[in-house]
Design a protein around this motif. Sequence first.
Motif, PDB file in Angstrom:
ATOM      1  N   ALA A  81       0.831  -1.204   0.000  1.00 44.93           N
ATOM      2  CA  ALA A  81       0.000   0.000   0.000  1.00 44.93           C
ATOM      3  C   ALA A  81       0.865   1.254   0.000  1.00 44.93           C
ATOM      4  O   ALA A  81       0.541   2.250  -0.662  1.00 44.93           O
ATOM      5  N   GLY A  82       1.972   1.214   0.737  1.00 40.99           N
ATOM      6  CA  GLY A  82       2.866   2.362   0.757  1.00 40.99           C
ATOM      7  C   GLY A  82       3.468   2.653  -0.607  1.00 40.99           C
ATOM      8  O   GLY A  82       3.633   3.817  -0.991  1.00 40.99           O
ATOM      9  N   VAL A 100      -6.549   0.071  -2.416  1.00 39.54           N
ATOM     10  CA  VAL A 100      -6.032  -1.292  -2.329  1.00 39.54           C
ATOM     11  C   VAL A 100      -6.959  -2.081  -1.412  1.00 39.54           C
ATOM     12  O   VAL A 100      -7.205  -1.674  -0.271  1.00 39.54           O
ATOM     13  N   SER A 101      -7.489  -3.189  -1.914  1.00 38.84           N
ATOM     14  CA  SER A 101      -8.376  -4.018  -1.097  1.00 38.84           C
ATOM     15  C   SER A 101      -7.626  -5.247  -0.592  1.00 38.84           C
ATOM     16  O   SER A 101      -6.719  -5.762  -1.260  1.00 38.84           O
ATOM     17  N   PHE A 216      -3.944   6.051   7.743  1.00 41.74           N
ATOM     18  CA  PHE A 216      -4.513   4.708   7.810  1.00 41.74           C
ATOM     19  C   PHE A 216      -3.563   3.606   7.350  1.00 41.74           C
ATOM     20  O   PHE A 216      -3.946   2.432   7.335  1.00 41.74           O
ATOM     21  N   LEU A 217      -2.344   3.941   6.961  1.00 36.63           N
ATOM     22  CA  LEU A 217      -1.434   2.909   6.462  1.00 36.63           C
ATOM     23  C   LEU A 217      -1.133   1.852   7.531  1.00 36.63           C
ATOM     24  O   LEU A 217      -1.212   0.646   7.271  1.00 36.63           O
ATOM     25  N   VAL A 234      -5.751  -9.796  -3.445  1.00 34.27           N
ATOM     26  CA  VAL A 234      -5.544  -8.358  -3.247  1.00 34.27           C
ATOM     27  C   VAL A 234      -5.754  -7.646  -4.577  1.00 34.27           C
ATOM     28  O   VAL A 234      -5.240  -8.080  -5.611  1.00 34.27           O
ATOM     29  N   ARG A 235      -6.504  -6.555  -4.528  1.00 33.76           N
ATOM     30  CA  ARG A 235      -6.776  -5.783  -5.743  1.00 33.76           C
ATOM     31  C   ARG A 235      -6.463  -4.310  -5.502  1.00 33.76           C
ATOM     32  O   ARG A 235      -6.766  -3.776  -4.439  1.00 33.76           O
ATOM     33  N   THR A 236      -5.897  -3.685  -6.523  1.00 33.44           N
ATOM     34  CA  THR A 236      -5.659  -2.247  -6.492  1.00 33.44           C
ATOM     35  C   THR A 236      -6.435  -1.611  -7.635  1.00 33.44           C
ATOM     36  O   THR A 236      -6.361  -2.070  -8.779  1.00 33.44           O
TER      37      THR A 236
END
Length: 353
Positions: A81-82, A100-101, A216-217, A234-236
């Motif tokens: 995510a970062g 990002v899920s 929120f990271l 995982v999906r972005t």
Amino acid sequence: MRERRWETTTPLTFSQVLAVGERLAALGLKPAVPAQDVICYVEEWTVSAPDEFDQLDPWATEDVTLVHVREGWRGDFFLLAGAYHTVFQRYQDVGTYCSVSHPWRIRESLRRHEPRSMFWLGFRHAHSFLRIRLQTTEVITPGETRADSDRAEWLDERRAAFLDAITILELPIETLIEKEQVILRPADPATPFFCSWPDAFGPCQFEYNTTDSYEFLVPASKLAATFAQEPAGVRTYLTGFSEEALTDFAAIEPGARFAYRCSVHCPLDELLEVLEAIQPEGRLYATLCEFQTQAVLPEGDDASAIIGIVGLNGQFQIEARLNRAPLKEEAMGPWLERLIGYPVTYAPLPAFV
């Protein structure tokens, strides 16, 4: 809003799909006709590179999103995510969106809610957000009463499931039950906070926003850790970015599958051409007819219904989506089969795609 959904059980040709429209017209409904413009929703269109979207150039498109799909992923969510956040900051603008899920697991054993839930960590131009979604074992839509005898259990579970995520994330959100509905309320009323995807017991999703894009990271990584023992899907989701930006995003942890989703404006009789353009994995949805069920079922409860077209790999299905069941459960399938003219099966859409 949650929906009830059925679909035909056998593949149909496009001519058979159009014949369903004629069948509905004969019942006094107003389905789309072949020359009529419709909005077709495309998803899961796998491409090898972002510029393959040009295959849809013959039609007007909107809401174009490129999805990076990672199946069976076992990486570090904070680092992934970062990395997306870093690239996002270089290209962010009004209209850009990146999220990002990742699945998370409810720690308490529940009967009415699936243990596997989903969250999205998202970045927009002026803020970031966390979106939390639950999946139920059964879809009971707003207004349906068939689960009223178990309402107390549904409400207690819903509140407990949300509270689990809220506790891990350390969000200042109050959970309570009012008027036989689960209510979520931020401690600060000025916080941009949204509840959505309701069923008969309250929302199944909430979104909490902040102006701090870094806030929120770490909390999101803690929530992802509840799923650490299992490989994750995982999906972005990337919306509104230039090809240059999409190229930079693609360099993040190579190996993701690229899939587009978007809306396509086209005449109904060009759906087959759109489907050919997005083969083989791409799926399309379009509305054939919308109506209130009492128009053809005066003896039942009134419900809003959509008869839709689903296309995949050169073949079609018909779907029926309703905001509630107008008949008893055992009567729904036979009624829809008489309406559409083909066998159907109950088929709720997946909650997390």
